[in-house]
Design an enzyme around this catalytic site. Structure first.
Site, PDB file in Angstrom:
ATOM      1  CG  ASP A 171      -2.038  -0.915   1.000  1.00 34.65           C
ATOM      2  OD1 ASP A 171      -2.047  -1.667   0.151  1.00 34.65           O
ATOM      3  OD2 ASP A 171      -3.024  -1.007   2.033  1.00 34.65           O
ATOM      4  CG  ASP A 172       0.122   3.969   2.381  1.00 36.77           C
ATOM      5  OD1 ASP A 172      -0.997   3.603   1.818  1.00 36.77           O
ATOM      6  OD2 ASP A 172       0.496   4.093   3.530  1.00 36.77           O
TER       7      ASP A 172
ATOM      8  CG  HIS B 156      -4.333   2.620  -0.773  1.00 36.81           C
ATOM      9  ND1 HIS B 156      -5.399   1.991   0.033  1.00 36.81           N
ATOM     10  CD2 HIS B 156      -3.605   3.138   0.217  1.00 36.81           C
ATOM     11  CE1 HIS B 156      -4.930   1.860   1.223  1.00 36.81           C
ATOM     12  NE2 HIS B 156      -3.916   2.503   1.446  1.00 36.81           N
TER      13      HIS B 156
ATOM     14  CG  HIS C 261      -3.712   6.885   3.213  1.00 33.03           C
ATOM     15  ND1 HIS C 261      -3.938   6.816   4.491  1.00 33.03           N
ATOM     16  CD2 HIS C 261      -3.267   5.859   2.638  1.00 33.03           C
ATOM     17  CE1 HIS C 261      -3.676   5.288   4.931  1.00 33.03           C
ATOM     18  NE2 HIS C 261      -3.287   4.961   3.556  1.00 33.03           N
TER      19      HIS C 261
ATOM     20  CG  HIS D 244       2.133  -0.028   4.306  1.00 34.28           C
ATOM     21  ND1 HIS D 244       1.943  -0.959   5.198  1.00 34.28           N
ATOM     22  CD2 HIS D 244       1.177   0.970   4.267  1.00 34.28           C
ATOM     23  CE1 HIS D 244       0.615  -0.628   5.658  1.00 34.28           C
ATOM     24  NE2 HIS D 244       0.251   0.318   5.289  1.00 34.28           N
TER      25      HIS D 244
END
Length: 219
Positions: free
Chosen positions: A31-32, A82, A86, A176
């Site tokens: 992620d991210d 995603h 955020h 991540h």
């Protein structure tokens, strides 16, 4: 950008698509990203071991790191959505949720010519209204069942233990590939080769989210 996921969020997916059950199959997800520091290191390791993974990308990160996003796609990994920056989807208006997802889809499409269908709400924060509105737009919500907790700046042994101590056939592993400080994901990068090697020794096969859940990754 806030990091990490809400404790207790551990569902694979809200999709109703049939799951192809293979013995000892696991999906690594990151992620991210993309960023210019950690994402390339993760990609280097995956390339070394010939492992395909799923990258849940943040729109504004893709905007600032288009070449890294292009690399993710060119190396055969699946790219998911995603959000743009955020936020908790459960703490903003549903119209804002749609804007977060659509804006990210447009950015990814602009860079690599693909529109992701897979969505991972930041922090795993979702509810019936969020699920409904995303499903209505043709999206598939993808969560996880194994959390590495790597965003906490954990050491290599801690990250490895969090993954290997909980993984099982059909697991979706959350890690991540972007951080807010230089040393945030050192444990992730150092643990990843060991995690892959141990799972290979245990006869696990690595797959992407779209393959595991038999989903179309893009429109």
């Amino acid at each position: 950008m806030k990091k990490g996921e809400e404790k207790g969020k551990s569902r694979y997916s809200t999709t109703e698509a049939p799951i192809r059950r293979k013995p000892k199959e696991v999906a690594l997800t990151f992620d991210d990203g993309p960023d210019h520091l950690w994402t390339p290191r993760v990609l280097d390791i995956l390339a070394q071991y010939r492992v395909k993974a799923t990258f849940m990308c943040v729109g504004q990160m893709a905007k600032y790191n288009p070449k890294i996003l292009e690399r993710i796609a060119s190396e055969g990994h699946v790219i998911g959505n995603h959000s743009w920056d955020h936020p908790y989807f459960t703490k903003i208006a549903l119209s804002a949720v749609l804007d977060q997802v659509e804006r990210t889809t447009e950015q990814i499409d602009k860079i690599i010519g693909l529109k992701p269908r897979l969505v991972r709400p930041p922090y795993g924060a979702t509810n019936e209204d969020v699920n409904r509105i995303l499903k209505a737009g043709g999206h598939e919500i993808i969560l996880w069942d194994v959390d590495s907790w790597d965003w906490k700046g954990l050491t290599r042994p801690q990250v490895a233990r969090n993954v290997l101590g909980h993984v099982g056939p059909g697991s979706v592993v959350l890690q991540h590939c972007a951080g807010t400080v230089d040393d945030t994901l050192k444990g992730t990068v150092e643990a990843l080769p060991y995690i892959i090697e141990v799972l290979c020794e245990q006869k696990y096969a690595f797959t992407t989210i779209s393959e595991m859940f038999q989903l179309e990754a893009y429109w």
